[in-house]
Design a protein around this motif. Structure first.
Motif, PDB file in Angstrom:
ATOM      1  N   LEU A  72       0.864  -1.168   0.000  1.00  0.00           N
ATOM      2  CA  LEU A  72       0.000   0.000   0.000  1.00  0.00           C
ATOM      3  C   LEU A  72       0.905   1.224   0.000  1.00  0.00           C
ATOM      4  N   ILE A  73       0.637   2.150  -0.921  1.00  0.00           N
ATOM      5  CA  ILE A  73       1.402   3.388  -1.005  1.00  0.00           C
ATOM      6  C   ILE A  73       0.455   4.549  -0.757  1.00  0.00           C
ATOM      7  N   LEU A  74       0.791   5.366   0.231  1.00  0.00           N
ATOM      8  CA  LEU A  74       0.062   6.601   0.470  1.00  0.00           C
ATOM      9  C   LEU A  74       0.914   7.741  -0.057  1.00  0.00           C
ATOM     10  N   PHE A  75       0.397   8.428  -1.068  1.00  0.00           N
ATOM     11  CA  PHE A  75       1.053   9.621  -1.610  1.00  0.00           C
ATOM     12  C   PHE A  75       0.451  10.813  -0.877  1.00  0.00           C
ATOM     13  N   GLY A  76       1.295  11.585  -0.207  1.00  0.00           N
ATOM     14  CA  GLY A  76       0.792  12.707   0.564  1.00  0.00           C
ATOM     15  C   GLY A  76       1.769  13.856   0.548  1.00  0.00           C
ATOM     16  N   GLY A  77       1.555  14.770   1.467  1.00  0.00           N
ATOM     17  CA  GLY A  77       2.427  15.923   1.579  1.00  0.00           C
ATOM     18  C   GLY A  77       2.377  16.490   2.980  1.00  0.00           C
ATOM     19  N   GLU A  78       3.466  17.098   3.368  1.00  0.00           N
ATOM     20  CA  GLU A  78       3.571  17.670   4.716  1.00  0.00           C
ATOM     21  C   GLU A  78       2.507  18.733   4.964  1.00  0.00           C
ATOM     22  N   HIS A  79       2.145  19.462   3.925  1.00  0.00           N
ATOM     23  CA  HIS A  79       1.182  20.546   4.066  1.00  0.00           C
ATOM     24  C   HIS A  79      -0.233  20.142   3.656  1.00  0.00           C
ATOM     25  N   GLY A 138      -3.398  18.590   4.979  1.00  0.00           N
ATOM     26  CA  GLY A 138      -4.045  18.255   6.243  1.00  0.00           C
ATOM     27  C   GLY A 138      -4.716  16.892   6.229  1.00  0.00           C
ATOM     28  N   VAL A 139      -5.414  16.585   5.142  1.00  0.00           N
ATOM     29  CA  VAL A 139      -6.086  15.289   5.027  1.00  0.00           C
ATOM     30  C   VAL A 139      -5.055  14.163   5.042  1.00  0.00           C
ATOM     31  N   CYS A 140      -3.963  14.348   4.319  1.00  0.00           N
ATOM     32  CA  CYS A 140      -2.901  13.329   4.262  1.00  0.00           C
ATOM     33  C   CYS A 140      -2.363  13.028   5.652  1.00  0.00           C
ATOM     34  N   LEU A 179      -3.667  15.351  -3.945  1.00  0.00           N
ATOM     35  CA  LEU A 179      -3.435  14.566  -2.738  1.00  0.00           C
ATOM     36  C   LEU A 179      -4.699  14.494  -1.891  1.00  0.00           C
ATOM     37  N   PRO A 180      -4.848  13.471  -1.103  1.00  0.00           N
ATOM     38  CA  PRO A 180      -4.035  12.260  -1.016  1.00  0.00           C
ATOM     39  C   PRO A 180      -4.417  11.245  -2.087  1.00  0.00           C
ATOM     40  N   VAL A 181      -3.500  10.314  -2.338  1.00  0.00           N
ATOM     41  CA  VAL A 181      -3.745   9.185  -3.238  1.00  0.00           C
ATOM     42  C   VAL A 181      -3.243   7.924  -2.546  1.00  0.00           C
ATOM     43  N   VAL A 182      -4.053   6.880  -2.606  1.00  0.00           N
ATOM     44  CA  VAL A 182      -3.638   5.576  -2.096  1.00  0.00           C
ATOM     45  C   VAL A 182      -3.651   4.611  -3.274  1.00  0.00           C
ATOM     46  N   GLN A 183      -2.548   3.910  -3.462  1.00  0.00           N
ATOM     47  CA  GLN A 183      -2.469   2.853  -4.473  1.00  0.00           C
ATOM     48  C   GLN A 183      -2.103   1.567  -3.752  1.00  0.00           C
ATOM     49  N   VAL A 184      -2.799   0.481  -4.125  1.00  0.00           N
ATOM     50  CA  VAL A 184      -2.534  -0.815  -3.509  1.00  0.00           C
ATOM     51  C   VAL A 184      -2.143  -1.794  -4.608  1.00  0.00           C
ATOM     52  N   PHE A 185      -0.995  -2.424  -4.413  1.00  0.00           N
ATOM     53  CA  PHE A 185      -0.446  -3.385  -5.372  1.00  0.00           C
ATOM     54  C   PHE A 185      -0.460  -4.779  -4.761  1.00  0.00           C
ATOM     55  N   PHE A 186      -0.875  -5.752  -5.561  1.00  0.00           N
ATOM     56  CA  PHE A 186      -0.775  -7.158  -5.194  1.00  0.00           C
ATOM     57  C   PHE A 186       0.031  -7.850  -6.280  1.00  0.00           C
ATOM     58  N   MET A 187       1.078  -8.548  -5.870  1.00  0.00           N
ATOM     59  CA  MET A 187       1.965  -9.260  -6.793  1.00  0.00           C
ATOM     60  C   MET A 187       2.492  -8.335  -7.890  1.00  0.00           C
ATOM     61  N   GLY A 188       2.808  -7.088  -7.529  1.00  0.00           N
ATOM     62  CA  GLY A 188       3.394  -6.136  -8.450  1.00  0.00           C
ATOM     63  C   GLY A 188       2.413  -5.412  -9.356  1.00  0.00           C
TER      64      GLY A 188
END
Length: 109
Positions: free
Chosen positions: A21-28, A30-32, A72-81
């Motif tokens: 699971l990859i969470l793409f976010g940013g320091e600024h 708030g939701v992230c 942002l935010p974005v969540v990507q989930v990978f299974f077996m690449g």
């Protein structure tokens, strides 16, 4: 959630880990910053084999652009690449959990 250092590290994780699971976010963003600990706390217990990674798009703009992350935010989930799930901006953590659960259960059966 582990921080990312470069694109090569991300490519290696996609190949090495059955579930990522990859969470793409940013320091600024708030939701992230609000959902980051919630995802980590809840999913670590529920999905022990799910590797979780945080990418700060303010620090790793090139990596985010290569993955089509422009808001942002974005969540990507990978299974077996392979990418199975992508949630962008306004999404439900419960719905995300249910989507992961479906594929995760198949993978571990």
């Amino acid at each position: 959630m582990n921080p990312l250092e470069n694109q090569q590290q991300l490519d290696n994780l996609k190949q090495e880990k059955d579930a990522l699971l990859i969470l793409f976010g940013g320091e600024h963003c708030g939701v992230c910053q609000t959902i980051k600990p919630q995802i980590f706390k809840k999913f670590t217990v529920k999905f022990p084999d799910l590797e979780m990674l945080y990418i700060d798009c303010e620090q790793s703009q090139e990596v985010c652009a290569q993955h089509g992350v422009f808001s942002l935010p974005v969540v990507q989930v990978f299974f077996m690449g392979q990418k199975f799930i992508e949630e962008v901006r306004g999404f439900s953590l419960l719905a995300l959990e249910q989507e992961i659960e479906k594929t995760y259960a198949k993978m571990n059966s």
